[in-house]
Scaffold this active site. Structure first.
Site, mmCIF file in Angstrom:
data_model
loop_
_atom_site.group_PDB
_atom_site.id
_atom_site.type_symbol
_atom_site.label_atom_id
_atom_site.label_comp_id
_atom_site.label_asym_id
_atom_site.label_seq_id
_atom_site.Cartn_x
_atom_site.Cartn_y
_atom_site.Cartn_z
ATOM 1 N N SER A 1 5.251 -4.343 1.652
ATOM 2 C CA SER A 1 4.790 -5.519 0.903
ATOM 3 C C SER A 1 5.987 -6.329 0.417
ATOM 4 C CB SER A 1 3.906 -5.093 -0.275
ATOM 5 O OG SER A 1 4.544 -4.073 -1.038
ATOM 6 N N GLU B 1 -6.722 2.579 1.202
ATOM 7 C CA GLU B 1 -6.684 1.178 0.753
ATOM 8 C C GLU B 1 -7.985 0.466 1.076
ATOM 9 O OE1 GLU B 1 -3.153 -1.067 1.662
ATOM 10 O OE2 GLU B 1 -4.072 -2.957 0.995
ATOM 11 N N GLU C 1 1.244 3.805 8.570
ATOM 12 C CA GLU C 1 -0.165 3.438 8.608
ATOM 13 C C GLU C 1 -0.850 3.986 9.854
ATOM 14 O OE1 GLU C 1 -0.593 -0.819 8.185
ATOM 15 O OE2 GLU C 1 0.599 -0.859 6.333
HETATM 16 O O1 KIV Z 1 3.388 -1.973 1.239
HETATM 17 C C1 KIV Z 1 2.859 -1.567 0.191
HETATM 18 O O2 KIV Z 1 3.188 -1.988 -0.915
HETATM 19 C C2 KIV Z 1 1.806 -0.563 0.319
HETATM 20 C C3 KIV Z 1 1.020 -0.226 -0.910
HETATM 21 C C4 KIV Z 1 0.205 -1.335 -1.377
HETATM 22 C C5 KIV Z 1 0.241 1.022 -0.733
HETATM 23 O O3 KIV Z 1 1.591 -0.058 1.356
#
Ligand code: KIV
Length: 276
Positions: free
Chosen positions: A50, A186, A120
């Site tokens: 993220s 998620e 993932e």
């Molecule tokens: O990339 C991220 O921050 C995540 C979390 C939201 C679990 O995968």
């Protein structure tokens, strides 16, 4: 005394041991100062991909590179001595083969100091998870909404409603059977998250899932009000730091334009004596 004598360092094995126990607290971090603020307060610090959207202004996580993850992983590691550091494997760095995944996971671990990686995918990534774990790399899984698959999922939609729940359940079970020490769920229905949490042997860490999960994770900038005008339903804002920052910046701009800053207290006298 050294850190190891005074402070307990969280490990993947301890996270696994928390199944069904005290809820695990997880937040993302991408920088040293933010990592310092949460070290020892949360159990797990995740350098999530993220980072691409939150700090680099990318439209999705798909443009995040291994080099970006390594740079932010190193920065976060400098701020931690107690919480467990987990780092995301970015899109394209692990899907091709278990060997590709090992090569890049080993770089993430050895070049940042993270103790574990997150990747993932469920059933289709199980072989890769087992391959990494057998070679000494602890893996956190991630099923349900997997943002790296946004183009095949058709957007950031809730996953596993109705009969589709069986697919997510199978993904979580495959992740656990492959040897992951925990799994992020998620954006899945709460009832499905509860069922998965009751049936698999590893901790579930929810984001947009259920209070019944074994732990929770949020993107730190979301919960502090630093990122995004649009607030996803699953985010609770614990502070409005973005608004505070906006106001402080506007005050500064007004004071500079009005010659009110810097004041005498922020300036230097000609001699040290005169300054006293
Ligand atoms: O990339 C991220 O921050 C995540 C979390 C939201 C679990 O995968």
């Amino acid at each position: 005394m050294s850190v190891s004598q005074t402070q307990r360092v969280m490990t993947p094995v301890e996270v696994l041991g928390r199944k069904g126990g005290e809820p695990l607290v997880c937040l993302t971090a991408y920088t040293t100062p933010m990592a310092r603020l949460m070290d020892g307060v949360v159990d797990i610090v995740l350098v999530g991909d993220s980072v691409g959207m939150v700090l680099h202004g990318l439209p999705s996580t798909l443009g995040v590179t291994l080099e970006m993850m390594i740079m932010h992983g190193r920065a976060v590691a400098r701020g931690l001595s107690r919480s467990l550091l987990v780092i995301d494997m970015p899109f394209g760095s692990y899907e091709e083969s278990p060997a590709q995944a090992f090569r890049n996971a080993a770089r993430l671990i050895s070049e940042t100091g993270a103790a574990a990686v997150k990747l993932e995918g469920g059933v289709h990534m199980a072989e890769t998870i087992a391959f990494l774990v057998a070679r000494g790399i602890p893996v956190m899984g991630h099923v349900g909404l997997t943002p790296q698959a946004v183009n095949t999922l058709g957007g950031y939609k809730v996953q596993g409603r109705g009969s589709d729940g069986a697919r997510i359940q199978a993904d979580a079970e495959a992740t656990a059977a492959a040897g992951a020490f925990s799994v992020v769920l998620e954006k899945v229905p709460a009832s499905l998250a509860d069922k998965i949490s009751e049936t698999i042997a590893i901790p579930t860490i929810g984001i947009g899932a259920s209070v019944g999960c074994d732990g929770q994770v949020l993107v730190v900038d979301d919960m502090l009000g630093l990122f995004g005008d649009f607030l996803p339903k699953f985010v609770k804002r614990y502070a409005e730091l973005g608004q505070t920052a906006r106001e402080a910046i506007a005050d500064y701009a007004a004071e500079v334009r009005g010659r009110a800053f810097p004041a005498a207290a922020h300036q230097f006298a000609d001699s040290e004596k005169a300054a006293k």
